[in-house]
Design a protein around this motif. Structure first.
Motif, PDB file in Angstrom:
ATOM      1  N   THR A 130       0.832  -1.206   0.000  1.00 48.24           N
ATOM      2  CA  THR A 130       0.000   0.000   0.000  1.00 48.24           C
ATOM      3  C   THR A 130       0.861   1.248   0.000  1.00 48.24           C
ATOM      4  OG1 THR A 130      -1.749  -1.182   1.198  1.00 48.24           O
ATOM      5  CG2 THR A 130      -1.815   1.216   1.249  1.00 48.24           C
ATOM      6  N   GLU A 159      -3.226   2.457  -2.068  1.00 46.92           N
ATOM      7  CA  GLU A 159      -4.320   1.595  -1.613  1.00 46.92           C
ATOM      8  C   GLU A 159      -5.180   1.110  -2.775  1.00 46.92           C
ATOM      9  OE1 GLU A 159      -8.101   1.778   1.515  1.00 46.92           O
ATOM     10  OE2 GLU A 159      -6.716   3.477   1.296  1.00 46.92           O
ATOM     11  N   ARG A 160      -5.434   1.962  -3.730  1.00 45.91           N
ATOM     12  CA  ARG A 160      -6.294   1.604  -4.860  1.00 45.91           C
ATOM     13  C   ARG A 160      -5.705   0.436  -5.652  1.00 45.91           C
ATOM     14  NH1 ARG A 160     -10.303   4.495  -7.429  1.00 45.91           N
ATOM     15  NH2 ARG A 160     -10.730   3.950  -9.618  1.00 45.91           N
ATOM     16  N   GLU A 161      -4.395   0.479  -5.887  1.00 43.95           N
ATOM     17  CA  GLU A 161      -3.758  -0.600  -6.660  1.00 43.95           C
ATOM     18  C   GLU A 161      -3.759  -1.918  -5.882  1.00 43.95           C
ATOM     19  OE1 GLU A 161      -2.900  -0.308  -9.806  1.00 43.95           O
ATOM     20  OE2 GLU A 161      -3.647   1.753  -9.680  1.00 43.95           O
ATOM     21  N   LYS A 193      -7.079  -3.462  -6.194  1.00 40.30           N
ATOM     22  CA  LYS A 193      -7.213  -4.056  -7.524  1.00 40.30           C
ATOM     23  C   LYS A 193      -6.563  -5.436  -7.579  1.00 40.30           C
ATOM     24  CE  LYS A 193      -7.387   0.212 -10.274  1.00 40.30           C
ATOM     25  NZ  LYS A 193      -6.686   1.021 -11.312  1.00 40.30           N
ATOM     26  N   SER A 247     -11.425  -4.657  -0.341  1.00 38.83           N
ATOM     27  CA  SER A 247     -11.152  -3.495   0.496  1.00 38.83           C
ATOM     28  C   SER A 247     -11.087  -3.890   1.969  1.00 38.83           C
ATOM     29  CB  SER A 247     -12.238  -2.444   0.270  1.00 38.83           C
ATOM     30  OG  SER A 247     -12.008  -1.321   1.094  1.00 38.83           O
TER      31      SER A 247
END
Length: 232
Positions: free
Chosen positions: A24, A29-31, A34, A63
């Motif tokens: 992260t 965090e988004r990657e 994914k 998440s």
């Protein structure tokens, strides 16, 4: 890529892989979410069940996993799903998010137990090794102390005789002419003879020392007068 990672994946590899919080920090965090979605989707697609979680469910679960298991690795998640698939678990033609989460949670429970048992085994092994070391030291210490105690100072007046005595003792013991107890007794006698305790009674009194000093001076003066070269 997931197939290559999961093939031959072991606990040791999963435990030592970069943690989710590290990913992260590096990727964002988004990657990371994914990546978890890809892992979950690949697992869901590998099962032949009629009812499966949809994309929104997988994103929500990914998440949750990213924020719950921050100090575990992505490979831990892959290994958890791999063990769930290969353990013969029956999904009864349906798979929902709660079942997925339960399978992953059970893996981390097993991981915690495994790490605890490994820690206890390491402590037991360390304690055993320490006990063995202490035992060996306990066995070697008397011999080391005996060897040190039998070292004869070079300036000892009876150094040669004491060394000769110890050599004879060692040879007689090796040939069986004396018992180990007799040899130990002779070595103890040699150690006692090595000790040179100060003897205050050997030291002259101040009056005697002054008398010897004056006598030495008179002798030196007499020698000087005797061998003084006469004036031409």
């Amino acid at each position: 890529m997931l197939a290559d990672i999961s093939i031959g994946l072991t606990k040791a590899q999963a435990f030592s892989a970069p943690k989710i919080f590290q990913l992260t920090h590096r990727l964002g965090e988004r990657e990371v979410v994914k990546l978890l979605v890809v892992v979950l989707r690949a697992f869901v697609d590998s099962l032949r069940v009629k009812e499966k979680p949809d994309a929104a469910d997988l994103i929500e679960l990914a998440s949750t996993l990213a924020t719950t298991y921050t100090h575990d690795s992505l490979k831990d998640i892959i290994l958890a799903l791999k063990e769930a698939r290969t353990s013969g678990h029956n999904f009864f033609q349906a798979l929902d998010v709660s079942t997925l989460y339960r399978l992953i949670s059970e893996y981390f429970d097993r991981k915690a137990q495994y790490l605890e048992h490994r820690h206890l085994d390491q402590k037991a092994t360390g304690a055993g090794t320490e006990a063995t070391t202490v035992q060996l030291l306990g066995q070697a210490a008397p011999r080391m102390l005996e060897h040190v105690a039998q070292q004869i100072p070079a300036d000892h007046p009876n150094a040669a005789a004491l060394r000769h005595k110890l050599t004879i003792t060692k040879g007689r013991e090796a040939r069986g002419l004396i018992t180990p107890e007799q040899a130990a007794q002779q070595r103890a006698e040699a150690r006692q003879a090595i000790q040179r305790n100060p003897r205050p009674d050997w030291q002259p009194t101040p009056e005697a020392q002054e008398h010897m000093t004056q006598r030495h001076r008179r002798e030196e003066k007499a020698l000087l007068e005797r061998y003084r070269t006469p004036n031409p």
